[in-house]
Design a protein around this motif. Sequence first.
Motif, PDB file in Angstrom:
ATOM      1  N   UNK A 150      92.170  10.302 109.145  1.00 57.72           N
ATOM      2  CA  UNK A 150      91.821  11.687 109.462  1.00 57.72           C
ATOM      3  C   UNK A 150      90.564  11.782 110.325  1.00 57.72           C
ATOM      4  N   UNK A 156      89.408  21.787 119.796  1.00 55.32           N
ATOM      5  CA  UNK A 156      89.879  21.936 121.176  1.00 55.32           C
ATOM      6  C   UNK A 156      89.822  23.381 121.632  1.00 55.32           C
ATOM      7  N   UNK A 211      96.856   9.938 106.358  1.00 51.97           N
ATOM      8  CA  UNK A 211      95.607  10.703 106.173  1.00 51.97           C
ATOM      9  C   UNK A 211      94.381   9.819 106.089  1.00 51.97           C
ATOM     10  N   UNK A 232      91.095  20.421 113.745  1.00 53.19           N
ATOM     11  CA  UNK A 232      91.409  19.758 115.020  1.00 53.19           C
ATOM     12  C   UNK A 232      91.681  20.804 116.102  1.00 53.19           C
ATOM     13  N   UNK A 257      84.803  13.924 111.695  1.00 52.14           N
ATOM     14  CA  UNK A 257      85.266  13.347 112.963  1.00 52.14           C
ATOM     15  C   UNK A 257      84.933  14.248 114.142  1.00 52.14           C
ATOM     16  N   UNK A 258      85.179  15.547 113.972  1.00 57.18           N
ATOM     17  CA  UNK A 258      84.890  16.495 115.064  1.00 57.18           C
ATOM     18  C   UNK A 258      83.382  16.641 115.251  1.00 57.18           C
ATOM     19  N   UNK A 272      90.736  13.512 118.941  1.00 56.09           N
ATOM     20  CA  UNK A 272      91.112  14.833 119.455  1.00 56.09           C
ATOM     21  C   UNK A 272      89.950  15.468 120.228  1.00 56.09           C
ATOM     22  N   UNK A 331      86.949  14.948 106.062  1.00 58.81           N
ATOM     23  CA  UNK A 331      87.020  13.815 107.000  1.00 58.81           C
ATOM     24  C   UNK A 331      87.357  14.291 108.406  1.00 58.81           C
ATOM     25  N   UNK A 332      88.242  15.297 108.471  1.00 57.83           N
ATOM     26  CA  UNK A 332      88.562  15.849 109.798  1.00 57.83           C
ATOM     27  C   UNK A 332      87.313  16.464 110.421  1.00 57.83           C
ATOM     28  N   UNK A 340      91.085  10.312 113.787  1.00 63.26           N
ATOM     29  CA  UNK A 340      91.969  11.159 114.602  1.00 63.26           C
ATOM     30  C   UNK A 340      91.215  12.383 115.109  1.00 63.26           C
ATOM     31  N   UNK A 341      90.347  12.938 114.256  1.00 56.59           N
ATOM     32  CA  UNK A 341      89.567  14.106 114.680  1.00 56.59           C
ATOM     33  C   UNK A 341      88.637  13.732 115.838  1.00 56.59           C
ATOM     34  N   UNK A 400      98.957  14.994 112.927  1.00 58.18           N
ATOM     35  CA  UNK A 400      97.574  15.424 112.671  1.00 58.18           C
ATOM     36  C   UNK A 400      96.651  14.220 112.553  1.00 58.18           C
TER      37      UNK A 400
END
Lengths: 345, 170
Positions: free
Chosen positions: A27, B123, A24, B119, B36-37, A34, B32-33, A30-31, A304
């Motif tokens: 994270x 997409x 994690x 995520x 990132x996006x 993606x 955090x995800x 990785x986002x 993930x």
Amino acid sequence: MPKARPEQSVFEFLTYPQVGGDDWAYMSQSAQVRTLEMQLLSRTVLMDMANAPDFSAAVASLAAGEYALPQGSARFEDVQTVLLEKRANVRELFADWMLDAAVVALFKSRHDFANLRLALRRTLTDRPFGADYSEEGNMPPELIEHVLEEENYDLFPPYMRRATEQAVLGYYQNKDIRQIDYAIDQVEADHKLAEAARIESVFLLNLFRIQVDLTNIRTMLRLRFADAQHRQGLLAGGFVELERFRQGLELGSEALGQLFFATPYHRIVDAGVAYLTSSQSFLKVEQLCDEYLIGFLRSTGQVTAGPQVIVAYLLMKEHEIRTVRLILTAKKNLLDTKLILDRVA
Amino acid sequence: MDYGMALALLGAGLAAFLAGIGSAFGISIAGRAATGVLSEKPERYGQMFVMVVLPGTQGFYGFLGAFIVMLQMNFFGGGLAQEVGIKLGLQILASCLPVGIAGLFSAIQQGKVCAGGILMAAKRPEMAFKAGVVYAVMVEIYAILGLLVTLFILWFGIKWPEFATAAAGA
């Protein structure tokens, strides 16, 4: 040497080995990956490029994506510049995203080995050192030149020292320049596997073992095709035991599929040998090897977050750039569309 | 020394602390995800927001559990008229554990589910609600069950001494 690297006569996976679990801490990176993955060229674009009537039309197929050239420009050199820039960018991004510096150094060592291979070939055959080296390795090319001139290999990191010593030793046994490649290939494979085991990355370990296997399949088929007397060049450390490849060198073409039937590479060998026999070409083997590796990299989609997502993106992006270059080079040299399709399909 | 009171306060503290820690971890993972996006697709902020804040609900459940303990003990009505006693203190501590523990683990796991949903939304935006929010809400159910158990114990499982209700009535 890595702890758990037994060659396998019975495989614990059907198609691809495992890619490891989530981490994690990766994270955010990785986002980002993606999101960027959506910009990878689709199969349709590559097929359009391959089917394009000429080089300009192939370049025009790239207009909607990130490899678009300035208006009116369609020279091969311009495309080349854009592709090299993109490749440098993705490698920089990879180094920024990776939290583990050892993984970055491991991937940079690819350039060290490539530089060393070039430098040793030239040094040992008394040719000029040249200037066409990669600057993206852990060690600057000037330093490699200096070390080889001084013959003071202690200045090299351990993996390069080992590769140099074994390559020089191999070369001077019978002054066969191929020994340099064999020695460097084996040390590089050992280094990657040992580092992956040290980092305790299941994904990297499996990735490098697959790469060793795919290299061995290519080597086996090339040795067979060339009817070579020597049986060198096979690398230790893959999933498939070396004895199976040695048997493959002795058996007839029709028995190869059977020999590899119990391995995940059955289709590569089967279809690759059929194409090789009918067309006297390695295009299909190369294409199937690429396809298998990309399939493994795509299987990181089940994770993930983790370093494997970033490594997979780097390798897929490098592969995409290589494929675009390959198609454009083929188009520029007026190669038959069918040949291009056989290579990239 | 009123050990019962110490146990009761420990319970209230644990309810808020454990669930709060879980929410902080959960939000950090989902956040955090989302960053990132958003670094590549800032226009997706609205979709991401719901999934980032979802793991924060457990922190509120923990706070609610702790608040009701304090309310029952007349914290805000001038304090207590008598000692709590060890038996009552243990009962209050036990009642706080379901929301604390369920909140801690469910928030972290929900953060991971939300990260996966984020995520997915990057997409395939049309799947943001179906895959992201709905799956995250399924994890939420277990935090709600933890809260309900805590509330049922506090309201119906514990025989509160007169001081609490009397003071509250006053």
